[in-house]
Design an enzyme around this catalytic site. Structure first.
Site, short mmCIF file in Angstrom:
data_model
loop_
_atom_site.label_atom_id
_atom_site.label_comp_id
_atom_site.label_asym_id
_atom_site.label_seq_id
_atom_site.Cartn_x
_atom_site.Cartn_y
_atom_site.Cartn_z
N GLY A 114 0.79 -1.22 0.00
CA GLY A 114 0.00 0.00 0.00
C GLY A 114 0.82 1.27 0.00
O GLY A 114 0.28 2.37 0.06
N HIS A 115 2.14 1.16 -0.07
CA HIS A 115 3.00 2.35 0.00
C HIS A 115 4.20 2.17 -0.91
O HIS A 115 5.30 1.90 -0.43
CB HIS A 115 3.47 2.57 1.44
CG HIS A 115 4.00 3.96 1.68
ND1 HIS A 115 5.26 4.36 1.29
CD2 HIS A 115 3.43 5.04 2.26
CE1 HIS A 115 5.45 5.62 1.64
NE2 HIS A 115 4.37 6.06 2.23
#
Lengths: 171, 164
Positions: A81-82
């Site tokens: 997610g990053h």
């Protein structure tokens, strides 16, 4: 959906490995235990182990110095997610590596270190999956308050400067 | 209401690192109020075993800061969003200082973030604020410096770009 499955799998695998590797070493050093926490690894977004390269020892002018290393695995929980398709180790996870390093290299005589402030932090260059972080820590303080100034570097050079403040129970 | 659709149009973060649930007030270029509900189903809690005590369930402090920073980032990029981290510009935190933690945050707590822009200089935005839980201070952030950089500067293998 891929991200969800990947993240869950990675966290599970690393979590169980981390529990075996870290509980013993943290427990024997007796440094962990933020405000009544148990001796397990703290709840953390960083799964990587902290290796103590140089245990806490007296430096000049009343400081205590230590060094650790943290290898950022490609399976770290945060990466899906990053960011999707473009993994960068979040800046707060670099701060967390210093936090965990501080817990592993607490100044002699201190106990129950608890993070109470990020006094300052500068992010100098990005950290990517697979990077090995070298963390140099300088402790100052005593009588219940310890400050930890850390320099974090990758193989490419300086990555961050982080200054944390902890409270401690003096033994 | 500004919910997940609008948040995801602005921020590139996704599960498990999208740490904002809802925006309750936004004055573009000025200030934002945003909400993050903490739940025990976040992956950080997965490693806690049966011997964990109550204090072990405190939300990771650096993630309280990350969640606040996302509200600040949303405020800074609201009018020119770059939700695709592969293209365009990437928002980066150059520095953060004066971050103080006031109380543990536990599953079930709802964080209310407040962030306000104090200065804008070229590609750099300076933001301050904090977070409360049920009206009680949980976090204060003295100063955060956000910078925008072309995504191409950040690829692994390239020389490390200088960030402010």
């Amino acid at each position: 959906m891929t991200g969800t499955i990947g993240a869950a799998g990675a966290a599970g695998a690393v979590g169980s490995a981390g529990a075996v590797g870290d509980v013993g070493s943290i427990g024997s050093a007796g440094t962990l235990g933020s405000a009544g926490a148990s001796s397990t690894r703290p709840c953390s977004p960083v799964a990587a182990r902290v290796e103590v390269v140089r245990p806490a020892a007296a430096g000049d002018r009343g400081t205590v110095r230590a060094a650790t290393a943290v290898t950022v695995g490609e399976d770290e929980t945060v990466f899906p997610g990053h960011y999707p398709g473009f993994p960068i180790f979040p800046g707060v996870c670099v701060i967390e590596c210093v936090h965990l390093s501080g817990l592993r290299t607490a100044p002699p005589g201190s106990a129950g270190l608890e993070l109470v402030a990020v006094e300052s932090t500068r992010f100098l260059s990005p950290v990517f999956p697979g990077d090995r972080l070298a963390v140099d820590l300088v402790w100052t303080g005593g009588t219940g308050v310890w400050k930890c100034a850390a320099k974090v570097a990758t193989e490419r050079g300086a990555a961050a400067q982080v200054r944390l403040r902890f409270t401690a129970e003096e033994a | 209401m500004i919910g997940q659709l609008e948040i995801r149009r602005v921020l590139p973060h996704r599960f498990p690192m999208l740490l904002l649930d809802r925006v309750t007030e936004l004055v573009p270029g000025r200030r934002v109020t945003a909400v993050k509900a903490v739940t025990c189903n976040e992956p950080w809690y997965q490693g806690l075993g049966p011997d964990a005590v109550a204090a072990d369930y405190a939300y990771p402090r650096v993630l309280l800061l990350e969640s606040w920073c996302q509200s600040a980032g949303l405020l800074a990029t609201w009018e020119s969003p770059e939700p695709d981290a592969l293209e365009g510009r990437v928002m980066l935190f150059g520095s953060v200082s004066g971050v103080e933690y006031h109380r543990p945050v536990l599953p079930g707590d709802v964080l209310e973030h407040r962030a306000a822009i104090t200065r804008v200089v070229d590609d750099t935005v300076i933001i301050e604020g904090g977070a409360t839980v049920a009206g009680e201070p949980a976090l204060t952030v003295g100063l955060a410096v956000l910078a925008f950089r072309p995504a191409g500067e950040l690829r692994p293998g390239d020389p490390a770009p200088a960030l402010p």
